[in-house]
Design a protein around this motif. Structure first.
Motif, PDB file in Angstrom:
ATOM      1  N   MET A   1       0.848  -1.200   0.000  1.00  0.00           N
ATOM      2  CA  MET A   1       0.000   0.000   0.000  1.00  0.00           C
ATOM      3  C   MET A   1       0.879   1.245   0.000  1.00  0.00           C
ATOM      4  O   MET A   1       1.802   1.372   0.806  1.00  0.00           O
ATOM      5  N   VAL A   2       0.605   2.161  -0.914  1.00  0.00           N
ATOM      6  CA  VAL A   2       1.300   3.445  -0.948  1.00  0.00           C
ATOM      7  C   VAL A   2       0.564   4.397  -0.013  1.00  0.00           C
ATOM      8  O   VAL A   2      -0.644   4.618  -0.159  1.00  0.00           O
ATOM      9  N   TYR A   3       1.281   4.960   0.943  1.00  0.00           N
ATOM     10  CA  TYR A   3       0.657   5.872   1.895  1.00  0.00           C
ATOM     11  C   TYR A   3       0.741   7.322   1.427  1.00  0.00           C
ATOM     12  O   TYR A   3      -0.266   8.029   1.366  1.00  0.00           O
ATOM     13  N   ASN A   4       1.943   7.784   1.101  1.00  0.00           N
ATOM     14  CA  ASN A   4       2.129   9.186   0.747  1.00  0.00           C
ATOM     15  C   ASN A   4       1.681   9.433  -0.683  1.00  0.00           C
ATOM     16  O   ASN A   4       2.391   9.096  -1.641  1.00  0.00           O
ATOM     17  N   SER A   5       0.493  10.005  -0.816  1.00  0.00           N
ATOM     18  CA  SER A   5      -0.082  10.122  -2.154  1.00  0.00           C
ATOM     19  C   SER A   5      -1.212  11.141  -2.179  1.00  0.00           C
ATOM     20  O   SER A   5      -1.592  11.713  -1.162  1.00  0.00           O
ATOM     21  N   VAL A   6      -1.742  11.330  -3.393  1.00  0.00           N
ATOM     22  CA  VAL A   6      -2.869  12.231  -3.664  1.00  0.00           C
ATOM     23  C   VAL A   6      -4.126  11.389  -3.856  1.00  0.00           C
ATOM     24  O   VAL A   6      -4.071  10.313  -4.466  1.00  0.00           O
ATOM     25  N   LEU A   7      -5.234  11.865  -3.332  1.00  0.00           N
ATOM     26  CA  LEU A   7      -6.527  11.226  -3.610  1.00  0.00           C
ATOM     27  C   LEU A   7      -6.851  11.432  -5.083  1.00  0.00           C
ATOM     28  O   LEU A   7      -7.034  12.560  -5.538  1.00  0.00           O
ATOM     29  N   LYS A   8      -6.943  10.330  -5.837  1.00  0.00           N
ATOM     30  CA  LYS A   8      -7.073  10.423  -7.284  1.00  0.00           C
ATOM     31  C   LYS A   8      -8.516  10.388  -7.782  1.00  0.00           C
ATOM     32  O   LYS A   8      -8.856  11.045  -8.770  1.00  0.00           O
ATOM     33  N   ASN A   9      -9.369   9.596  -7.139  1.00  0.00           N
ATOM     34  CA  ASN A   9     -10.730   9.434  -7.647  1.00  0.00           C
ATOM     35  C   ASN A   9     -11.635   8.875  -6.543  1.00  0.00           C
ATOM     36  O   ASN A   9     -11.167   8.503  -5.467  1.00  0.00           O
ATOM     37  N   LYS A  10     -12.925   8.805  -6.838  1.00  0.00           N
ATOM     38  CA  LYS A  10     -13.909   8.329  -5.868  1.00  0.00           C
ATOM     39  C   LYS A  10     -13.705   6.865  -5.501  1.00  0.00           C
ATOM     40  O   LYS A  10     -14.073   6.428  -4.403  1.00  0.00           O
ATOM     41  N   PHE A  11     -13.123   6.098  -6.417  1.00  0.00           N
ATOM     42  CA  PHE A  11     -12.940   4.676  -6.141  1.00  0.00           C
ATOM     43  C   PHE A  11     -11.962   4.453  -4.992  1.00  0.00           C
ATOM     44  O   PHE A  11     -12.093   3.484  -4.239  1.00  0.00           O
ATOM     45  N   GLU A  12     -10.997   5.361  -4.839  1.00  0.00           N
ATOM     46  CA  GLU A  12     -10.082   5.250  -3.706  1.00  0.00           C
ATOM     47  C   GLU A  12     -10.812   5.518  -2.393  1.00  0.00           C
ATOM     48  O   GLU A  12     -10.438   4.954  -1.358  1.00  0.00           O
ATOM     49  N   VAL A  13     -11.823   6.358  -2.417  1.00  0.00           N
ATOM     50  CA  VAL A  13     -12.634   6.598  -1.224  1.00  0.00           C
ATOM     51  C   VAL A  13     -13.407   5.330  -0.867  1.00  0.00           C
ATOM     52  O   VAL A  13     -13.467   4.926   0.307  1.00  0.00           O
ATOM     53  N   ILE A  14     -13.978   4.696  -1.863  1.00  0.00           N
ATOM     54  CA  ILE A  14     -14.728   3.458  -1.636  1.00  0.00           C
ATOM     55  C   ILE A  14     -13.821   2.383  -1.059  1.00  0.00           C
ATOM     56  O   ILE A  14     -14.185   1.651  -0.120  1.00  0.00           O
ATOM     57  N   ASP A  15     -12.604   2.282  -1.591  1.00  0.00           N
ATOM     58  CA  ASP A  15     -11.641   1.303  -1.069  1.00  0.00           C
ATOM     59  C   ASP A  15     -11.304   1.591   0.393  1.00  0.00           C
ATOM     60  O   ASP A  15     -11.161   0.676   1.204  1.00  0.00           O
ATOM     61  N   ALA A  16     -11.161   2.882   0.726  1.00  0.00           N
ATOM     62  CA  ALA A  16     -10.847   3.260   2.103  1.00  0.00           C
ATOM     63  C   ALA A  16     -11.996   2.911   3.041  1.00  0.00           C
ATOM     64  O   ALA A  16     -11.768   2.426   4.164  1.00  0.00           O
ATOM     65  N   GLU A  17     -13.214   3.159   2.603  1.00  0.00           N
ATOM     66  CA  GLU A  17     -14.373   2.800   3.425  1.00  0.00           C
ATOM     67  C   GLU A  17     -14.405   1.301   3.678  1.00  0.00           C
ATOM     68  O   GLU A  17     -14.721   0.853   4.787  1.00  0.00           O
ATOM     69  N   GLN A  18     -14.055   0.511   2.668  1.00  0.00           N
ATOM     70  CA  GLN A  18     -14.007  -0.940   2.849  1.00  0.00           C
ATOM     71  C   GLN A  18     -12.896  -1.328   3.809  1.00  0.00           C
ATOM     72  O   GLN A  18     -13.054  -2.229   4.631  1.00  0.00           O
ATOM     73  N   GLY A  19     -11.767  -0.622   3.727  1.00  0.00           N
ATOM     74  CA  GLY A  19     -10.667  -0.887   4.647  1.00  0.00           C
ATOM     75  C   GLY A  19     -11.056  -0.626   6.087  1.00  0.00           C
ATOM     76  O   GLY A  19     -10.724  -1.407   6.990  1.00  0.00           O
ATOM     77  N   LEU A  20     -11.771   0.464   6.315  1.00  0.00           N
ATOM     78  CA  LEU A  20     -12.255   0.757   7.663  1.00  0.00           C
ATOM     79  C   LEU A  20     -13.238  -0.306   8.130  1.00  0.00           C
ATOM     80  O   LEU A  20     -13.212  -0.745   9.283  1.00  0.00           O
ATOM     81  N   SER A  21     -14.113  -0.734   7.229  1.00  0.00           N
ATOM     82  CA  SER A  21     -15.079  -1.778   7.562  1.00  0.00           C
ATOM     83  C   SER A  21     -14.371  -3.081   7.923  1.00  0.00           C
ATOM     84  O   SER A  21     -14.783  -3.789   8.859  1.00  0.00           O
ATOM     85  N   ASN A  22     -13.301  -3.392   7.197  1.00  0.00           N
ATOM     86  CA  ASN A  22     -12.552  -4.625   7.489  1.00  0.00           C
ATOM     87  C   ASN A  22     -11.934  -4.592   8.886  1.00  0.00           C
ATOM     88  O   ASN A  22     -11.721  -5.645   9.505  1.00  0.00           O
ATOM     89  N   LEU A  23     -11.656  -3.382   9.367  1.00  0.00           N
ATOM     90  CA  LEU A  23     -11.126  -3.217  10.726  1.00  0.00           C
ATOM     91  C   LEU A  23     -12.249  -3.105  11.766  1.00  0.00           C
ATOM     92  O   LEU A  23     -11.987  -2.828  12.932  1.00  0.00           O
TER      93      LEU A  23
END
Length: 238
Positions: A1-23
């Motif tokens: 996973m690349v941490y230091n980056s720019v938010l590129k699109n809405k799909f990255e937000v969806i992935d993050a929401e899933q990551g939070l859900s997995n936790l």
């Protein structure tokens, strides 16, 4: 996973929401902020549960309640204003599920919450293993003083986790929405690169190079009428 980056699109937000859900965590009450919230939580999540964590700008931030759910016990927060009436103000909104843990934070004495000026805090030298700034530095913060003070309160090899408003070319904003000083800032690439150089003078270095690749202006701020995105970068005290 690349941490230091720019938010590129809405799909990255969806992935993050899933990551939070997995936790087994909840999303941020402003959904786009789940992107950088997840990055911060993911970095801290494997740490010793007795690590000392400070969330600066904690007033409406979910960082501390999320970390408590993960078993962390030394949780500190500060802001210019702390209002424990969040329960009345926000929990009855459409974001009930996301705001409720933040409101409950103000009724839980296990959190150490204080009013502080982030440029000159009362915390001890080398006190924290992690310090988080979830969209704070754009609100009239002196970047040089920010890095000096955060370096002071971080332990050696401690992490400073920062996210902020961003677009590679400069977008000028003339409105004060949350800033008490200069207008709220949307950082350009040049400003971020300059900030990294300032941080290095205070003994802070990036944990990895920043991926400046960008795509969409994912974020719209109604109060300013401006479109942009977010950037996140993690630094280590050396």
């Amino acid at each position: 996973m690349v941490y230091n980056s720019v938010l590129k699109n809405k799909f990255e937000v969806i992935d993050a929401e899933q990551g939070l859900s997995n936790l087994k965590l909840f999303r941020h009450h402003w959904p786009y902020k789940s992107w950088d919230t997840y990055k911060m939580i993911k970095i801290i999540s494997d740490a010793d549960r007795q690590s000392f964590v400070l969330d600066v700008g904690c007033y409406e931030s979910p960082i501390l309640p999320m970390l408590k759910r993960l078993g962390f016990i030394n949780l500190y927060g500060c802001d210019l204003v702390l209002q424990p009436d969040l329960n009345l103000k926000f929990v009855r909104t459409v974001h009930h599920a996301e705001y409720k843990p933040i409101a409950e934070m103000y009724c839980d004495n296990s959190y150490k919450l204080t009013i502080q000026n982030l440029k000159d805090t009362t915390y001890s030298d080398q006190m924290f293993d992690y310090v988080t700034f979830l969209s704070v530095i754009e609100h009239g913060v002196s970047i040089e003083k920010y890095f000096i003070e955060m370096s002071r309160i971080l332990k050696k090899y401690g992490y400073l986790l920062t996210s902020t408003d961003y677009w590679p070319e400069k977008i000028f904003n003339g409105k004060n929405v949350l800033s008490k000083g200069p207008p709220d800032n949307i950082f350009s690439r040049v400003e971020i690169e300059n900030a990294v150089r300032l941080a290095e003078k205070s003994g802070l270095r990036l944990i990895e190079p920043i991926d400046f690749e960008y795509e969409d202006k994912v974020v719209h701020w109604n109060e300013t009428g401006l479109d942009y995105t977010f950037i996140f970068f993690a630094m280590e005290k050396v």
